[in-house]
Structure formats: structure tokens, C-alpha cells
Design a protein around this motif. Sequence first.
Motif, PDB file in Angstrom:
ATOM      1  N   SER A   1     -45.927  -8.864  -1.960  1.00 13.40           N
ATOM      2  CA  SER A   1     -45.667  -7.819  -0.975  1.00 13.40           C
ATOM      3  C   SER A   1     -45.614  -8.389   0.444  1.00 13.40           C
ATOM      4  O   SER A   1     -45.219  -7.692   1.369  1.00 13.40           O
ATOM      5  N   ALA A   2     -46.038  -9.642   0.609  1.00 10.98           N
ATOM      6  CA  ALA A   2     -46.026 -10.259   1.938  1.00 10.98           C
ATOM      7  C   ALA A   2     -44.602 -10.668   2.299  1.00 10.98           C
ATOM      8  O   ALA A   2     -43.883 -11.220   1.472  1.00 10.98           O
ATOM      9  N   PRO A   3     -44.183 -10.386   3.519  1.00 14.22           N
ATOM     10  CA  PRO A   3     -42.828 -10.792   3.913  1.00 14.22           C
ATOM     11  C   PRO A   3     -42.751 -12.301   4.085  1.00 14.22           C
ATOM     12  O   PRO A   3     -43.747 -12.980   4.303  1.00 14.22           O
ATOM     13  N   ASP A   4     -41.545 -12.817   3.976  1.00  7.76           N
ATOM     14  CA  ASP A   4     -41.346 -14.250   4.191  1.00  7.76           C
ATOM     15  C   ASP A   4     -41.669 -14.587   5.647  1.00  7.76           C
ATOM     16  O   ASP A   4     -41.332 -13.830   6.555  1.00  7.76           O
ATOM     17  N   PRO A   5     -42.321 -15.722   5.869  1.00  8.42           N
ATOM     18  CA  PRO A   5     -42.665 -16.077   7.250  1.00  8.42           C
ATOM     19  C   PRO A   5     -41.409 -16.407   8.047  1.00  8.42           C
ATOM     20  O   PRO A   5     -40.397 -16.874   7.512  1.00  8.42           O
ATOM     21  N   GLU A   6     -41.477 -16.177   9.348  1.00  9.04           N
ATOM     22  CA  GLU A   6     -40.382 -16.516  10.243  1.00  9.04           C
ATOM     23  C   GLU A   6     -40.286 -18.040  10.339  1.00  9.04           C
ATOM     24  O   GLU A   6     -41.295 -18.738  10.350  1.00  9.04           O
ATOM     25  N   VAL A   7     -39.070 -18.544  10.396  1.00 10.00           N
ATOM     26  CA  VAL A   7     -38.852 -19.985  10.478  1.00 10.00           C
ATOM     27  C   VAL A   7     -38.106 -20.287  11.772  1.00 10.00           C
ATOM     28  O   VAL A   7     -37.074 -19.689  12.060  1.00 10.00           O
ATOM     29  N   VAL A   8     -38.667 -21.183  12.562  1.00 14.67           N
ATOM     30  CA  VAL A   8     -38.030 -21.644  13.793  1.00 14.67           C
ATOM     31  C   VAL A   8     -37.579 -23.080  13.561  1.00 14.67           C
ATOM     32  O   VAL A   8     -38.374 -23.927  13.150  1.00 14.67           O
ATOM     33  N   THR A   9     -36.296 -23.337  13.792  1.00 15.73           N
ATOM     34  CA  THR A   9     -35.782 -24.693  13.631  1.00 15.73           C
ATOM     35  C   THR A   9     -35.636 -25.345  14.996  1.00 15.73           C
ATOM     36  O   THR A   9     -35.056 -24.771  15.912  1.00 15.73           O
TER      37      THR A   9
ATOM     38  N   ALA B   1     -46.946 -20.057  19.268  1.00 18.69           N
ATOM     39  CA  ALA B   1     -48.351 -20.204  18.862  1.00 18.69           C
ATOM     40  C   ALA B   1     -49.104 -18.888  19.007  1.00 18.69           C
ATOM     41  O   ALA B   1     -50.046 -18.623  18.263  1.00 18.69           O
ATOM     42  N   ALA B   2     -48.678 -18.034  19.955  1.00 20.06           N
ATOM     43  CA  ALA B   2     -49.366 -16.766  20.184  1.00 20.06           C
ATOM     44  C   ALA B   2     -48.756 -15.618  19.386  1.00 20.06           C
ATOM     45  O   ALA B   2     -49.211 -14.480  19.523  1.00 20.06           O
ATOM     46  N   ALA B   3     -47.738 -15.888  18.560  1.00 22.60           N
ATOM     47  CA  ALA B   3     -47.060 -14.833  17.805  1.00 22.60           C
ATOM     48  C   ALA B   3     -48.024 -14.162  16.833  1.00 22.60           C
ATOM     49  O   ALA B   3     -48.875 -14.807  16.223  1.00 22.60           O
ATOM     50  N   GLN B   4     -47.901 -12.861  16.701  1.00 23.27           N
ATOM     51  CA  GLN B   4     -48.733 -12.082  15.784  1.00 23.27           C
ATOM     52  C   GLN B   4     -47.836 -11.435  14.743  1.00 23.27           C
ATOM     53  O   GLN B   4     -46.710 -11.095  15.038  1.00 23.27           O
ATOM     54  N   PRO B   5     -48.230 -11.226  13.535  1.00 25.95           N
ATOM     55  CA  PRO B   5     -49.555 -11.440  12.971  1.00 25.95           C
ATOM     56  C   PRO B   5     -49.814 -12.891  12.573  1.00 25.95           C
ATOM     57  O   PRO B   5     -50.948 -13.278  12.345  1.00 25.95           O
ATOM     58  N   GLU B   6     -48.761 -13.710  12.459  1.00 23.24           N
ATOM     59  CA  GLU B   6     -48.975 -15.124  12.164  1.00 23.24           C
ATOM     60  C   GLU B   6     -47.904 -15.966  12.840  1.00 23.24           C
ATOM     61  O   GLU B   6     -46.842 -15.472  13.200  1.00 23.24           O
ATOM     62  N   GLN B   7     -48.218 -17.223  12.985  1.00 24.77           N
ATOM     63  CA  GLN B   7     -47.281 -18.139  13.629  1.00 24.77           C
ATOM     64  C   GLN B   7     -46.058 -18.360  12.746  1.00 24.77           C
ATOM     65  O   GLN B   7     -46.159 -18.365  11.521  1.00 24.77           O
TER      66      GLN B   7
END
Length: 146
Positions: free
Chosen positions: A59-67, A97-103
Motif C-alpha cells: 500500500s506504500a507508494p513508490d518513493p520519489e526518485v531524483v536523478t 533532505a527536508a522533504a516529508q514524509p520521506e526523502q
Amino acid sequence: MGMNVGSDSTTEDEGIVDINTTPLIDVMLVLLIMLIITIPLQTHSVALDLPQGNPPPSSAPDPEVVTVKIDFDNTILWNGSPVTSEDDLQNRFRAAAAAQPEQPEMHIFPDRLATYKTVAHVLADAQRLGITKLGIVGHAQFSEGQ
């Protein structure tokens, strides 16, 4: 067992003083075989109740990826847009680094011709500014034979 040949100092009355180890070895081998035969086989089993079927979908969304791409001329691209200065790069790392809910996950793509100094500088800035999910991607281009 030894034998003295050509020595006149020994007489027929002297016995052999070496110990005969053949019977000792025979007894040890018999005891070893008996021990191997008499040890019970390890037939203990542990009953486990394993789940049946497919696992439920996450149920957790895929984490955001920054390239972060480092080109051959040492220009730095953040998700495809160029980074204009050192301060701009550091501000983007601070915001990530300050992004919520996770980096977001940081994927670093260094070009084969990029200088080590630039790549090390980007990695050091990311670590210093609090990025914890960091990885170097595309390392197959650096392997031998290409």
C-alpha cells in the motif's frame, strides 16, 4: 619397524623397542565405524505455518526518485534541468533532505568522462547536507571491456 644393517654393536638378544601401532589403528578404525553407525540420523523437523498464495500488494507508494546527472563537461543536471551554481545545488539538496514524509532517492549518473573531483564534490555535498538515500547508477559503463 626399523632394522639395523651392518652394525656389529647389536646382539641377537636385543628386542625391538618400537611400539607396534598396527593393532591400535585397527581398534580405532573399528570404534570409529561403530560410532558412525550408532549415531541417529538428524530427522528432527520444525513445523511452520507458511502463508499460502500471493502476498497482498504493497500500500506504500513508490518513493520519489531524483536523478542527478554529471555530464562529460562536468555540468550537473537535476532531473534534466541544469544546476546553475554551487548554491543552487546545495539548496536543492537541502530541500530534498527536508522533504516529508520521506526523502527522495538520489540516483547519481556520472558520465565516463566526468572528472573525479566533480563527482566526489557532488557526493560529499549530498552527504553533508543530510541526504541518506543515495546511489551511483550506471556503473556498468566503467567496467572493463567496454
